[in-house]
Design a protein around this motif. Structure first.
Motif, PDB file in Angstrom:
ATOM      1  N   TYR A  57      40.548  -2.846  12.599  1.00 53.26           N
ATOM      2  CA  TYR A  57      41.091  -1.520  12.309  1.00 53.26           C
ATOM      3  C   TYR A  57      41.237  -0.690  13.582  1.00 53.26           C
ATOM      4  O   TYR A  57      42.204   0.065  13.741  1.00 53.26           O
ATOM      5  N   TRP A  58      40.285  -0.814  14.473  1.00 54.66           N
ATOM      6  CA  TRP A  58      40.335  -0.063  15.739  1.00 54.66           C
ATOM      7  C   TRP A  58      41.557  -0.500  16.556  1.00 54.66           C
ATOM      8  O   TRP A  58      42.284   0.332  17.098  1.00 54.66           O
ATOM      9  N   PHE A  72      44.785   0.667  14.887  1.00 48.90           N
ATOM     10  CA  PHE A  72      45.045   2.080  15.165  1.00 48.90           C
ATOM     11  C   PHE A  72      45.898   2.227  16.430  1.00 48.90           C
ATOM     12  O   PHE A  72      46.893   2.964  16.450  1.00 48.90           O
ATOM     13  N   LYS A 119      49.761   3.381  16.945  1.00 46.39           N
ATOM     14  CA  LYS A 119      49.958   4.551  17.808  1.00 46.39           C
ATOM     15  C   LYS A 119      50.905   4.262  18.958  1.00 46.39           C
ATOM     16  O   LYS A 119      51.797   5.077  19.269  1.00 46.39           O
ATOM     17  N   THR A 168      44.160  10.974  14.130  1.00 47.85           N
ATOM     18  CA  THR A 168      42.982  10.508  14.853  1.00 47.85           C
ATOM     19  C   THR A 168      42.508   9.209  14.201  1.00 47.85           C
ATOM     20  O   THR A 168      42.985   8.825  13.117  1.00 47.85           O
ATOM     21  N   PHE A 169      41.540   8.546  14.831  1.00 49.88           N
ATOM     22  CA  PHE A 169      41.048   7.276  14.280  1.00 49.88           C
ATOM     23  C   PHE A 169      40.378   7.494  12.924  1.00 49.88           C
ATOM     24  O   PHE A 169      40.536   6.686  12.001  1.00 49.88           O
ATOM     25  N   SER A 170      39.633   8.584  12.773  1.00 46.25           N
ATOM     26  CA  SER A 170      38.971   8.866  11.496  1.00 46.25           C
ATOM     27  C   SER A 170      40.000   9.137  10.400  1.00 46.25           C
ATOM     28  O   SER A 170      39.831   8.703   9.252  1.00 46.25           O
ATOM     29  N   PHE A 216      43.009   7.919  10.384  1.00 46.83           N
ATOM     30  CA  PHE A 216      43.630   6.619  10.144  1.00 46.83           C
ATOM     31  C   PHE A 216      42.783   5.787   9.179  1.00 46.83           C
ATOM     32  O   PHE A 216      43.308   5.146   8.265  1.00 46.83           O
TER      33      PHE A 216
END
Length: 353
Positions: free
Chosen positions: A101-102, A105, A109, A118-120, A122
């Protein structure tokens, strides 16, 4: 390169299967989520972006989940309780999913293009949550299929799905019957519970035969039946090398077996090849079975190991398939009319130099 493949054959095959599975799963996901469906996602990837996503994350997920599955099977299965195994697998798979997932992201992007998330955000997007649930489902299904394939015998799940076992069919196979020397005396000496654990340890060390393409057909008490499907260009030496690798593994762990059980396990084996009939049998409990004279002859050859004081006996038919070189020697032990046979069979003892 050949030595690398031989050493890590099982790991590479697991990775191959997992990569294939994840590529198929991600392709289905992209098709379902992008054909006639309105998606509340941070960005809408183009067709080329979708292909890149499938290839990148399909291969990545397959490699990472495949390695995790291999590690669990090799180093933890049978050594920790089932609940501990489940917790360990959940922690490892969760970490892999978080890593994917990281990276996803940054893929969306930088490649697809969105700036405001933001990642959160996402992670908490409804589409991301649904994708996470899909990943959990795919991971669970693949792990379950892996276990079913191991129960049926490697490669038999696909053949069963194709319906190849519904009607008996003839195959040419090599069989290696491996039996523990002095099993009765060992069981009486250490007790039946310790003897069962002793066999578990031996069969765990038998996993070295995987790098030589061996399939485990049956565990019958203190005997294991290994098999190879005969294909064009097959290296028949692998059938002997598998047994010697197992013997070498037991020698390397001599201190462990003597400390735990006061015994050094020694196995004897018989090798033969020929035609067998393959079919699915049973109604209450189903399994893939091999029938035919080849099975019976191989079993009788193994039984003659004690009489000839030999660890590995092979039939003349098998010996004719290999090239005798300086790495081993073959000695004719005699001609035997094996139980249930009319004609004599020449038996050879094979030893490494």
């Amino acid at each position: 390169m050949k030595q690398f493949y031989t050493k890590y054959r099982e790991l590479l095959l697991i990775i191959r299967d997992y990569v294939t599975g994840w590529l198929i799963a991600l392709t289905l996901w992209v098709i379902v989520r992008n054909v006639g469906v309105t998606v509340n996602a941070p960005a809408s990837p183009s067709s080329m972006d979708s292909i890149q996503l499938i290839l990148l994350f399909g291969i990545m997920a397959g490699v990472l989940f495949g390695i995790a599955q291999y590690k669990i099977e090799r180093y933890h299965y049978g050594k920790v309780p089932l609940w501990g195994l489940a917790c360990y697998g959940l922690a490892i798979n969760g970490s892999i999913m978080l890593l994917i997932y990281w990276l996803a992201f940054f893929f969306f992007k930088w490649v697809v293009g969105f700036e405001t998330y933001t990642f959160s955000q996402f992670l908490t997007n409804p589409n991301s949550i649904l994708a996470f649930a899909y990943m959990v489902l795919v991971s669970s299904v693949m792990a379950a299929l892996r276990q079913v394939n191991l129960l049926l015998g490697k490669g038999n799940l696909l053949r069963l799905i194709k319906g190849q076992f519904y009607q008996p069919r003839v195959e040419r196979r090599v069989f290696l019957f491996v039996d523990l020397k002095g099993s009765t005396q060992i069981a009486e000496q250490i007790g039946h519970l310790a003897y069962s654990k002793f066999l578990q340890d031996c069969y765990r060390d038998l996993s070295v035969v995987e790098q030589f393409g061996a399939e485990v057909y049956q565990y019958v008490g203190d005997e294991v039946v290994l098999s190879w499907n005969i294909k064009p260009g097959m290296n028949y030496m692998n059938c002997m090398l598998a047994f010697w690798a197992f013997q070498q593994k037991l020698k390397e762990k001599k201190a462990y077996y003597e400390r735990q059980y006061g015994i050094q396990p020694i196995f004897k084996a018989g090798l033969h090849l020929g035609e067998v009939t393959t079919a699915e049998v049973g109604q209450i409990k189903r399994e893939i079975a091999y029938h035919g004279d080849t099975i019976n002859v191989t079993s009788r050859i193994q039984e003659k190991c004690n009489a000839y004081d030999s660890e590995l006996l092979v039939s003349e038919r098998f010996l004719d398939t290999i090239h005798i070189n300086g790495k081993f020697r073959a000695e004719l032990k005699g001609e035997e009319i094996l139980r249930g046979k009319q004609e004599a069979i020449k038996l050879y003892s094979i030893e490494q130099k």
